[in-house]
Design an enzyme around this catalytic site. Structure first.
Site, short mmCIF file in Angstrom:
data_model
loop_
_atom_site.label_atom_id
_atom_site.label_comp_id
_atom_site.label_asym_id
_atom_site.label_seq_id
_atom_site.Cartn_x
_atom_site.Cartn_y
_atom_site.Cartn_z
N CYS A 1 0.85 -1.20 0.00
CA CYS A 1 0.00 0.00 0.00
C CYS A 1 0.89 1.25 0.00
O CYS A 1 1.98 1.25 0.56
CB CYS A 1 -0.91 0.00 1.22
SG CYS A 1 -2.08 1.39 1.22
N ASP B 1 0.40 3.83 1.65
CA ASP B 1 0.37 4.40 3.00
C ASP B 1 1.79 4.65 3.52
O ASP B 1 2.63 3.74 3.50
CB ASP B 1 -0.38 3.42 3.92
CG ASP B 1 -0.71 4.06 5.27
OD1 ASP B 1 0.23 4.54 5.94
OD2 ASP B 1 -1.90 4.07 5.64
N ARG C 1 2.98 4.77 6.31
CA ARG C 1 3.39 4.03 7.50
C ARG C 1 3.81 2.59 7.20
O ARG C 1 4.10 1.83 8.11
CB ARG C 1 2.25 4.03 8.52
CG ARG C 1 1.85 5.43 8.98
CD ARG C 1 0.50 5.41 9.66
NE ARG C 1 -0.56 5.00 8.73
CZ ARG C 1 -1.83 4.86 9.08
NH1 ARG C 1 -2.21 5.09 10.32
NH2 ARG C 1 -2.74 4.51 8.18
N HIS D 1 -2.34 -3.88 5.01
CA HIS D 1 -2.24 -3.53 6.44
C HIS D 1 -3.61 -3.26 7.01
O HIS D 1 -4.48 -2.72 6.34
CB HIS D 1 -1.33 -2.30 6.62
CG HIS D 1 -1.86 -1.05 5.97
ND1 HIS D 1 -2.43 -0.02 6.70
CD2 HIS D 1 -1.95 -0.68 4.67
CE1 HIS D 1 -2.83 0.93 5.86
NE2 HIS D 1 -2.54 0.57 4.63
N CYS E 1 -6.48 -0.12 6.67
CA CYS E 1 -6.17 0.53 5.38
C CYS E 1 -7.28 1.49 4.95
O CYS E 1 -8.45 1.10 4.83
CB CYS E 1 -5.97 -0.54 4.31
SG CYS E 1 -5.50 0.14 2.70
CO CO Z 1 -3.52 1.24 2.96
#
Ligand code: CO
Length: 210
Positions: A42, A44, A46, A98, A101
């Site tokens: 992803c 993202d 993090r 994750h 999400c």
């Molecule tokens: Co995500």
């Protein structure tokens, strides 16, 4: 100092540190790239592939998009996949999602968010395909996390459906496909599905003339 200038400064410090540890570090990396892994994760911020897995530059080939999708019309993903499998000859492909999400959360909502609706539609389709599995789950976060896990399984299936993966399975007995989910709360990655090379697929997805 402007915030972005800190990045350049940190980069200089990093490069210097690497050189101090190993004067040949960059010269070695310039000429060779032989990663064993392709990571589809992803976007993202993090969930950085290399930090989470302790891999160094040169060890992991990375593609990231919203909600770690393998969409069979995505030329970007397909190009990464083909290069990783046919040129770099990776041995393992990891799809890592994750919990929590935002992409999957948005797909489960009824809100239009603009152009991203078209991307999230792929996740809504996964939900429709597995709707029965959600009958007994009423807590919103649990529903999201359930869909996150199922979505990872479906994306692993989507990899297995490609001629790129099937051809490498047939000719080279690789790559194995791994579906993982990362937990932001404790930093731990949990394997949830694995499809080793040459696994038998549903008949209709298997090409017999590769
Ligand atoms: Co995500």
């Amino acid at each position: 100092m402007k915030p972005y200038e800190k990045l350049l400064l940190e980069n200089k410090a990093w490069a210097q540190e690497k050189l101090e540890d190993d004067p040949e570090y960059f010269t070695r990396l310039v000429d060779i790239q032989t990663p064993d892994f392709l990571w589809i994760g992803c976007s993202d911020s993090r969930v950085p592939a290399d930090s989470l897995t302790g891999t160094q530059p040169g060890e992991i080939f990375v593609h990231r998009n919203i909600a770690n999708m393998v969409v069979n019309t995505d030329l970007n993903m397909l190009s990464v996949l083909q290069y990783a499998v046919e040129v770099l000859k990776v041995k393992h492909i990891i799809v890592c999602g994750h919990y929590g999400c935002g992409g999957v959360k948005a797909a489960l909502s009824n809100k239009s968010l603009g152009i991203i609706d078209k991307w999230l539609r792929n996740i809504k389709d996964v939900y429709r395909l597995h709707k029965d599995e959600f009958n007994d789950i009423h807590d919103e976060d649990k529903r999201v996390n359930k869909l996150i896990e199922i979505n990872i399984q479906e994306q692993i299936m989507n990899l297995a459906k490609t001629s790129i993966v099937q051809r490498a399975w047939k000719n080279d007995n690789r790559p194995d496909l791994h579906g993982w989910v990362y937990d932001l709360h404790d930093g731990i990655i949990k394997p949830i599905v694995e499809i080793p090379a040459k696994t038998k697929l549903d008949d209709i997805y298997e090409f017999d003339n590769l």
